[in-house]
Design a protein around this motif. Structure first.
Motif, PDB file in Angstrom:
ATOM      1  N   UNK A 180      34.957  27.096  42.249  1.00 38.23           N
ATOM      2  CA  UNK A 180      34.761  28.505  41.921  1.00 38.23           C
ATOM      3  C   UNK A 180      34.463  29.350  43.152  1.00 38.23           C
ATOM      4  N   UNK A 181      33.850  28.742  44.168  1.00 37.10           N
ATOM      5  CA  UNK A 181      33.494  29.504  45.356  1.00 37.10           C
ATOM      6  C   UNK A 181      34.736  30.031  46.074  1.00 37.10           C
ATOM      7  N   UNK A 182      35.897  29.420  45.827  1.00 36.52           N
ATOM      8  CA  UNK A 182      37.139  29.846  46.477  1.00 36.52           C
ATOM      9  C   UNK A 182      37.918  30.868  45.658  1.00 36.52           C
ATOM     10  N   UNK A 183      37.403  31.250  44.498  1.00 38.29           N
ATOM     11  CA  UNK A 183      38.158  32.138  43.614  1.00 38.29           C
ATOM     12  C   UNK A 183      38.088  33.599  44.011  1.00 38.29           C
ATOM     13  N   UNK A 184      37.066  33.987  44.770  1.00 41.58           N
ATOM     14  CA  UNK A 184      36.885  35.394  45.119  1.00 41.58           C
ATOM     15  C   UNK A 184      37.551  35.691  46.454  1.00 41.58           C
ATOM     16  N   UNK A 185      38.532  36.585  46.466  1.00 49.05           N
ATOM     17  CA  UNK A 185      39.232  36.879  47.721  1.00 49.05           C
ATOM     18  C   UNK A 185      38.418  37.817  48.592  1.00 49.05           C
ATOM     19  N   UNK A 186      38.670  37.787  49.903  1.00 46.69           N
ATOM     20  CA  UNK A 186      38.083  38.810  50.768  1.00 46.69           C
ATOM     21  C   UNK A 186      38.692  40.168  50.444  1.00 46.69           C
ATOM     22  N   UNK A 187      37.907  41.221  50.577  1.00 45.15           N
ATOM     23  CA  UNK A 187      38.383  42.553  50.202  1.00 45.15           C
ATOM     24  C   UNK A 187      39.625  42.961  50.980  1.00 45.15           C
ATOM     25  N   UNK A 188      39.750  42.475  52.225  1.00 45.05           N
ATOM     26  CA  UNK A 188      40.863  42.959  53.039  1.00 45.05           C
ATOM     27  C   UNK A 188      42.215  42.409  52.610  1.00 45.05           C
ATOM     28  N   UNK A 189      42.271  41.395  51.736  1.00 45.07           N
ATOM     29  CA  UNK A 189      43.574  40.906  51.293  1.00 45.07           C
ATOM     30  C   UNK A 189      44.292  41.974  50.471  1.00 45.07           C
ATOM     31  N   UNK A 190      43.537  42.790  49.726  1.00 39.85           N
ATOM     32  CA  UNK A 190      44.147  43.896  48.995  1.00 39.85           C
ATOM     33  C   UNK A 190      44.612  44.985  49.960  1.00 39.85           C
ATOM     34  N   UNK A 191      43.854  45.176  51.032  1.00 41.71           N
ATOM     35  CA  UNK A 191      44.260  46.156  52.045  1.00 41.71           C
ATOM     36  C   UNK A 191      45.555  45.713  52.720  1.00 41.71           C
ATOM     37  N   UNK A 192      45.676  44.408  52.999  1.00 44.57           N
ATOM     38  CA  UNK A 192      46.896  43.879  53.617  1.00 44.57           C
ATOM     39  C   UNK A 192      48.087  44.096  52.703  1.00 44.57           C
ATOM     40  N   UNK A 193      47.914  43.780  51.404  1.00 43.61           N
ATOM     41  CA  UNK A 193      49.017  43.970  50.468  1.00 43.61           C
ATOM     42  C   UNK A 193      49.404  45.441  50.365  1.00 43.61           C
ATOM     43  N   UNK A 194      48.418  46.323  50.252  1.00 43.64           N
ATOM     44  CA  UNK A 194      48.715  47.750  50.128  1.00 43.64           C
ATOM     45  C   UNK A 194      49.408  48.278  51.377  1.00 43.64           C
ATOM     46  N   UNK A 195      48.950  47.825  52.549  1.00 43.53           N
ATOM     47  CA  UNK A 195      49.554  48.278  53.801  1.00 43.53           C
ATOM     48  C   UNK A 195      51.033  47.930  53.871  1.00 43.53           C
ATOM     49  N   UNK A 196      51.355  46.652  53.554  1.00 42.66           N
ATOM     50  CA  UNK A 196      52.744  46.234  53.714  1.00 42.66           C
ATOM     51  C   UNK A 196      53.620  46.711  52.571  1.00 42.66           C
TER      52      UNK A 196
END
Length: 334
Positions: free
Chosen positions: A297-313
């Motif tokens: 479960x500790x690996x289920x929460x993504x870092x916030x910047x992964x959404x920023x990376x997706x939005x950027x590209x």
């Protein structure tokens, strides 16, 4: 157009035996020993044997054996191997009734048409390509790591950003592969464990289902070469995608990269030694899925910047597909 990503040679072997109750334990042991022998002699594939032990059939007990030959020629060669012939004779002596030997194509796994509801660990095989330049050695070498693997943890389906659509976060635990390049010699590509290596799949379906979805990967590499370990620019991750996926796992989906070239830095000296232009990442088979047994479960929460990376590209690409990377006219050895 559908892509057939599975091999279809008739290499999967199924054999059925029936033995008296007093003989069945020994029969099972000999059947297990048979696969071990075939594996040691190079005839059997690396997929482990499955031995299925059934109930009584007219007083006898059924044993079913399933394994995979390494190749069609190896299946033929085994028939003249004296050790295999002797072991097959011992199995025959323990068998009251022997069923037909049947050959099948490689097992085809199913696809999820929603994100799986439970997290788990998966091992996939895949291919990753790029253009590699080492100053003074090679320029735009088309490096294709075809024996690569990815071990990753997959989160369960969740609305991670609260927008009403589900996402699935993918944490890469380990990935890598090897090739031999004429001018450089053996090369191993693996992840740079000091930088983020992950991905996310986000639903963009308006009807409540999870697909179609958009997926993106973010990785950084360490490349072991005879010159020493070389890192892709730690401040510029390699992005693969965004790409549209219609099922999970995304077997057969081509994740082209819009990033690159990025600098290659010698890990020990810090000197810039060349560039790498990421090309394409494709998963073409699932080795194993352990979503019923292995999860964290500790690996289920993504870092916030992964959404920023997706939005950027996604903003950079708009509605355009990422174009495949093509080598220039000066490919090859310098």
């Amino acid at each position: 157009m559908p892509v057939n990503v599975y091999r279809n040679e008739s290499l999967v072997q199924m054999e059925t035996y029936e033995a008296e109750p007093g003989q069945v334990d020994e029969l099972v042991e000999q059947v297990r020993a048979k696969w071990s022998l075939l594996r040691e002699h190079g005839f059997a594939g690396d997929y482990p044997i499955e031995v299925l032990r059934g109930g009584r059939n007219g007083g006898n007990i059924k044993v079913v054996e399933v394994f995979r030959w390494k190749s069609i020629q190896d299946r033929i060669n085994a028939q003249s191997d004296p050790d295999y012939v002797a072991l097959a004779g011992r199995i025959s002596g323990l068998t009251a009734t022997e069923g037909p030997k049947e050959a099948f194509t490689q097992a085809v796994r199913g696809f999820n048409h929603n994100f799986p509801p439970i997290g788990g660990v998966e091992l996939l095989k895949g291919v990753c390509s790029c253009l590699l330049t080492i100053d003074g050695v090679v320029k735009d070498y088309q490096m294709s790591v075809k024996n690569g693997i990815v071990l990753m943890h997959r989160s369960p389906r969740m609305d991670l950003d609260g927008d009403g659509k589900n996402e699935m976060y993918l944490k890469i635990l380990m990935h890598g592969g090897e090739i031999i390049q004429a001018a450089l010699g053996p090369i191993r590509v693996e992840q740079n464990f000091n930088r983020p290596n992950d991905g996310i799949v986000k639903s963009n379906s308006p009807d409540g289902s999870d697909f179609p979805a958009t997926a993106i990967w973010r990785v950084s590499w360490k490349i072991h070469t005879p010159l020493g370990p070389v890192l892709t620019d730690p401040d510029q991750p390699l992005i693969f995608g965004p790409a549209t996926v219609n099922h999970y796992p995304p077997v057969g989906t081509h994740f082209h990269s819009p990033t690159g070239p990025v600098a290659l830095v010698h890990e020990e000296t810090g000197a810039r030694v060349g560039t790498l232009t990421p090309g394409e990442l494709t998963a073409f088979d699932i080795v194993v899925t352990k979503d019923d047994e292995i999860y964290a479960d500790v690996l289920n929460t993504p870092p916030a910047d992964i959404f920023e990376v997706m939005a950027e590209w996604q903003a950079r690409m708009g509605d355009k597909e990422v174009e495949p990377v093509v080598a220039g006219a000066t490919d090859g050895v310098m």
